[in-house]
Design an enzyme around this catalytic site. Structure first.
Site, short mmCIF file in Angstrom:
data_model
loop_
_atom_site.label_atom_id
_atom_site.label_comp_id
_atom_site.label_asym_id
_atom_site.label_seq_id
_atom_site.Cartn_x
_atom_site.Cartn_y
_atom_site.Cartn_z
N ARG A 35 -7.08 -3.61 2.03
CA ARG A 35 -6.77 -5.02 1.41
C ARG A 35 -6.17 -5.68 2.90
O ARG A 35 -6.03 -4.97 3.67
CB ARG A 35 -5.72 -4.61 0.69
CG ARG A 35 -6.15 -4.20 -0.86
CD ARG A 35 -5.33 -3.68 -1.74
NE ARG A 35 -4.58 -5.02 -2.52
CZ ARG A 35 -3.76 -4.82 -3.04
NH1 ARG A 35 -3.22 -3.75 -3.73
NH2 ARG A 35 -2.88 -5.84 -3.49
N ARG A 94 9.29 -5.87 -8.75
CA ARG A 94 8.57 -4.67 -8.65
C ARG A 94 8.85 -3.76 -9.98
O ARG A 94 9.94 -3.73 -10.35
CB ARG A 94 9.03 -3.71 -7.35
CG ARG A 94 8.93 -4.64 -6.28
CD ARG A 94 7.33 -4.74 -5.93
NE ARG A 94 7.16 -5.73 -4.75
CZ ARG A 94 6.17 -6.95 -5.27
NH1 ARG A 94 5.80 -7.07 -6.47
NH2 ARG A 94 5.93 -7.64 -4.32
N GLU A 120 5.70 3.17 3.58
CA GLU A 120 7.38 2.85 3.60
C GLU A 120 7.65 3.51 5.18
O GLU A 120 6.90 3.83 5.99
CB GLU A 120 8.17 3.36 2.43
CG GLU A 120 7.71 2.49 1.08
CD GLU A 120 8.48 2.88 -0.04
OE1 GLU A 120 9.82 2.70 0.26
OE2 GLU A 120 8.04 2.83 -1.08
N LYS A 144 9.73 -1.13 8.45
CA LYS A 144 8.40 -0.84 8.32
C LYS A 144 7.48 -1.36 9.28
O LYS A 144 6.25 -1.53 9.26
CB LYS A 144 7.91 -1.45 6.92
CG LYS A 144 8.84 -0.63 5.67
CD LYS A 144 8.25 -1.34 4.55
CE LYS A 144 9.35 -1.39 3.50
NZ LYS A 144 9.08 -2.20 2.28
#
Length: 259
Positions: A122, A249, A3, A59
């Site tokens: 990923r 979330r 973040e 970000k």
DNA sequence: ATTGTGGCCTGCCCGC
DNA sequence: TGCGGGCAGGCCACAA
């Protein structure tokens, strides 16, 4: 996960890449190149040039390239930045600490032998030529009270709104939980229902929490973080934390002091 | 325009 | 001991 605090650490690290001649740029996985620009065009833009600035917007890490181009780097939740073998952030929750050459998705080589690498197990992050910075809201670290009020003018849940990068940029799931917990506000509250006093409280806690987590070295260093689990208890009053899903979330919060 | 949802991607952990 | 399912969430495409 990366973040604002992690990306700020990456930005700081990336300053060490400024002014060095780039003699190679390779996207080892084309899926890691986002946006409209062809991967070859992106790499060709870098070769023979230098980075002239390392900025952060929420970000998004932006490396300004000599000649006017901008290289945007997003880290998803498992992305790391590595400069000359130095990793920008030691520990990344939800990512792996193993080193696999295949995870080096984007490699910029300098003529002095050093390298700037974006490592991401990923492929949730990515690099992009000339990213649309205007699509991002004001940076959460520089947010004024008026900007926060404008960003929260909605009937959407306050937590979902805090994480909407188009409204304000930089707050992800962990920090949203931490800030609301500190401010004593329930994540499910309609964003537009906050009183002036609550808005003021939230703004103060947002700034203070971001400063705090940047200093501590990561979004996972919040006081609530260790209790974001089954049978976790509120560090402030000991109540059993509630787990709900907001804005898609997982959210953990205290039913006793967050209203 | 705003808002909600599902998919992408894969390491890791748990239960069988 | 191996295997499969579920989970993690930033971001984007898409639908209502």
């Amino acid at each position: 996960m990366p973040e604002l605090p992690e990306v700020e650490a990456y930005r700081s690290l990336a300053e060490g890449a400024i002014g060095r001649l780039i003699d190679d740029a390779v996207a080892t996985d084309v899926r890691f190149v986002r946006g409209r620009a062809d991967p070859h065009v992106l790499c060709d833009t870098l070769v023979g040039a230098k980075f002239v600035a390392a900025r952060r917007h929420g970000k998004l890490l932006v490396l300004d390239v000599e000649g006017g181009a901008h290289l945007g780097v997003r880290f998803g939740m498992t992305g790391r930045l590595v400069l000359d073998g130095t990793v920008g952030v030691d520990r990344l929750v939800y990512s792996s600490d193993r080193i696999e050459p295949a995870w080096d998705r984007f490699v910029v080589s300098f003529d002095d032998g050093g390298q700037l690498i974006v490592r991401d197990p990923r492929l949730l992050g990515g690099v992009e030529l000339d990213p649309d910075e205007a699509a991002l809201g004001p940076d959460a670290l520089m947010l004024t009270p008026a900007q926060l009020r404008a960003a929260l003018a909605s009937s959407v849940a306050v937590k979902a709104r805090l994480m909407d990068q188009r409204r304000l940029a930089g707050v992800g799931n962990l920090i949203a939980d931490e800030v609301l917990w500190r401010a004593g506000l329930a994540p499910e509250r309609r964003a537009g229902s906050l009183s002036p006093a609550e808005l003021r409280r939230l703004h103060r806690h947002l700034r203070a929490t971001l400063d705090d987590l940047v200093a501590r070295g990561g979004s996972h260093t919040g006081d609530l973080m260790p209790e974001r689990r089954l049978d976790g208890h509120c560090p402030r009053d000991g109540a059993l934390l509630i787990r709900t899903r907001i804005g898609g979330r997982t959210s953990w919060w205290c039913p006793r002091h967050q209203h």
